[in-house]
Design an enzyme around this catalytic site. Structure first.
Site, PDB file in Angstrom:
ATOM      1  N   SER A 248      47.358  42.581  41.790  1.00  0.00           N
ATOM      2  CA  SER A 248      48.134  42.920  40.598  1.00  0.00           C
ATOM      3  C   SER A 248      48.466  41.681  39.772  1.00  0.00           C
ATOM      4  O   SER A 248      47.576  41.069  39.201  1.00  0.00           O
ATOM      5  CB  SER A 248      49.398  43.671  41.006  1.00  0.00           C
ATOM      6  OG  SER A 248      50.096  44.117  39.879  1.00  0.00           O
TER       7      SER A 248
ATOM      8  N   ASP B 184      49.577  44.682  33.095  1.00  0.00           N
ATOM      9  CA  ASP B 184      49.375  43.713  34.169  1.00  0.00           C
ATOM     10  C   ASP B 184      47.903  43.758  34.587  1.00  0.00           C
ATOM     11  O   ASP B 184      47.104  44.513  34.022  1.00  0.00           O
ATOM     12  CB  ASP B 184      50.332  43.959  35.342  1.00  0.00           C
ATOM     13  CG  ASP B 184      50.167  45.329  36.001  1.00  0.00           C
ATOM     14  OD1 ASP B 184      49.406  46.162  35.467  1.00  0.00           O
ATOM     15  OD2 ASP B 184      50.795  45.554  37.046  1.00  0.00           O
TER      16      ASP B 184
ATOM     17  N   ASP C  14      45.988  44.841  37.099  1.00  0.00           N
ATOM     18  CA  ASP C  14      45.289  46.061  37.543  1.00  0.00           C
ATOM     19  C   ASP C  14      45.728  47.277  36.730  1.00  0.00           C
ATOM     20  O   ASP C  14      45.454  48.411  37.101  1.00  0.00           O
ATOM     21  CB  ASP C  14      45.493  46.297  39.044  1.00  0.00           C
ATOM     22  CG  ASP C  14      46.947  46.498  39.446  1.00  0.00           C
ATOM     23  OD1 ASP C  14      47.839  46.023  38.711  1.00  0.00           O
ATOM     24  OD2 ASP C  14      47.215  47.106  40.493  1.00  0.00           O
TER      25      ASP C  14
ATOM     26  N   ASP D 113      48.264  49.170  36.224  1.00  0.00           N
ATOM     27  CA  ASP D 113      49.042  50.350  36.615  1.00  0.00           C
ATOM     28  C   ASP D 113      50.436  50.321  35.983  1.00  0.00           C
ATOM     29  O   ASP D 113      51.217  51.247  36.151  1.00  0.00           O
ATOM     30  CB  ASP D 113      49.123  50.514  38.137  1.00  0.00           C
ATOM     31  CG  ASP D 113      49.720  49.316  38.851  1.00  0.00           C
ATOM     32  OD1 ASP D 113      50.010  48.298  38.194  1.00  0.00           O
ATOM     33  OD2 ASP D 113      49.881  49.388  40.087  1.00  0.00           O
TER      34      ASP D 113
END
Length: 450
Positions: free
Chosen positions: A97, A236, A238, A240
């Site tokens: 992340s 961010d 990734d 999500d």
């Protein structure tokens, strides 16, 4: 064997000392033995170490007898989507992340993309990793799987295409994976996208993609002002989580986005349940009630919110940390659905984002989350409760302690991951009161901390 990469909700650690291909291969074997999964989705983020770790993970899964469906470079939510959409037994996303660029990790789910965390299998997987393994009698097979087109179709299903109008949006992928999705969505939407830090690049030339850090916001804010955009969106690594900037380049606290999305979703569904975290609540409660919905409080953290959403069959769930969860997305969090809904609302209402948000900030001004390092968090929280609980209208322990009075309230809780205490304060339409109470509580925490 160093297993320090196993955390409460996922795996995260430095490469190669805390996570490396050899360990990833063993994690794949352990995952199959503990879960019994036969068909597993594997995806990975833009980090330089991700392809090698994903390949080793896949080797371990197949050695243990599971078929691997490789969806390649993607965001975490694409693993969630593919696992549920294709009826797989589980999915693993290789990502760290917003951690530093020399880190990596994994997020694991089971059937229907149910999270696997320390209380339902992750510790068992960790404990199995150091033990000897034998290959399965029959090796699993490997199959690449193209998921993007089905995923894009699903995303577009959340908005009324006929309501959308041309407008300019600034999008900042932070050199993470979000840009790949924006490029696909662009072909179906009337918006003009101004792309900042758009290309996926695991070297993170513009810093680690984490828009929650104030120093990472100016690139998006400046572009919004320069381009006269309707809003800015940043993700961010990734993707999500997504973060919003209004047409003036102002960063909007996640708390107010939860209320806006709850309202927008309930307008579509004609009522239903909304799950929210206990840190800041009054704005959400107000908007949900006005839209004919039912607001339900849950402990903070994705595993808790997702389970509560399933229990209640809630349409939407939101955390002020910019995680937004959707029933039709396997109760999982998405960083793409929220901005589509906000864009739709701007088109339908003809209002600016600032005008939609300003009224809410005026009605329920909030401190935002303030972190303090405290030597003995339980002691300090108990002392604050003893002092402020007297004469309060309501004291709740859903997560830490929440204490409410007629015209202000606060939540004080321990971090799940570090030795800090997190404070959130809000008032009813009284900024000076909110600010004074925030100062007062921080001074009291400081005194108690010695």
């Amino acid at each position: 064997m160093d297993l320090s990469c196993f955390k409460a909700y996922d795996l995260r650690g430095r490469v190669p000392d805390q996570l490396n291909p050899a360990l990833a291969e063993r994690i794949g074997r352990a995952y199959v033995e503990i879960t019994g999964a036969k068909r597993v989705i594997v995806g990975y983020d833009i980090r330089l170490s991700s392809p090698d770790i994903a390949e080793a993970l896949s080797s371990g899964l197949m050695a243990a007898g599971a078929d691997v469906f490789d969806i390649g470079l993607c965001g975490t939510e694409m693993v969630y989507f593919a696992t549920s959409h294709y009826g797989m037994d589980g999915g693993i996303m290789v990502t760290a992340s917003h951690n530093p660029k020399d880190h990596n990790g994994m997020k694991m789910v089971g059937p229907e993309s149910r999270p696997i965390s320390s209380d339902n299998g992750l510790n068992d997987i960790r404990n199995r990793v150091p033990e000897p393994f034998a290959d399965a009698p029959e090796q699993g097979r490997y199959e690449p799987l193209e998921v993007m087109s089905a995923y894009i179709d699903h995303l577009l299903g959340y908005v009324d295409a006929t309501a959308l109008k041309p407008m300019t949006l600034v999008v900042n992928a932070g050199n993470g994976g979000a840009g790949l999705v924006i490029d696909e969505l662009e072909q179906h939407l009337p918006f003009e996208f101004v792309k900042v830090h758009h290309e996926p690049d695991g070297h993170f030339p513009n810093g680690v993609p984490n828009p929650i850090l104030p120093e990472n916001r100016s690139a998006t804010a400046d572009a919004v002002i320069a381009q006269g955009a309707a809003m800015g969106i940043a993700w961010d690594g990734d993707y999500d989580r997504c973060f919003f900037f209004d047409e003036n380049g102002r960063f909007i606290e996640g708390y107010y986005i939860v209320g806006l999305l709850a309202d927008q979703f309930l307008r579509k569904t004609g009522g239903g349940k909304v799950i929210h975290d206990p840190r800041l609540t009054w704005n959400t409660l107000d908007l949900v009630a006005a839209a004919g919905g039912q607001a339900i409080e849950s402990k903070t953290g994705h595993a808790f919110i997702k389970q509560r959403m399933r229990d209640e069959d809630a349409a939407y769930g939101g955390e002020m940390s910019a995680h937004h969860y959707f029933r039709d997305f396997a109760y999982c969090d998405s960083g793409m659905i929220p901005w589509l809904l906000v864009a739709e609302r701007l088109c339908q209402s003809g209002q600016t984002l600032s005008s939609l948000i300003d009224a809410r900030i005026d009605a329920y001004p909030a401190s935002g989350e303030i972190n303090r390092t405290i030597a003995d968090p339980p002691k300090v929280i108990a002392a604050i409760e003893a002092k402020y609980g007297v004469g309060a209208n309501k004291v709740s322990h859903v997560d830490g302690v929440s204490i409410e009075f007629d015209d202000w309230r606060f939540n004080l809780r321990m971090s799940n991951t570090e030795p800090v205490v997190r404070l959130n304060v809000e008032s009813r339409a009284d900024i000076p009161l909110m600010e004074a109470k925030t100062e007062e509580l921080l001074a009291e925490m400081e005194r108690l901390n010695g």
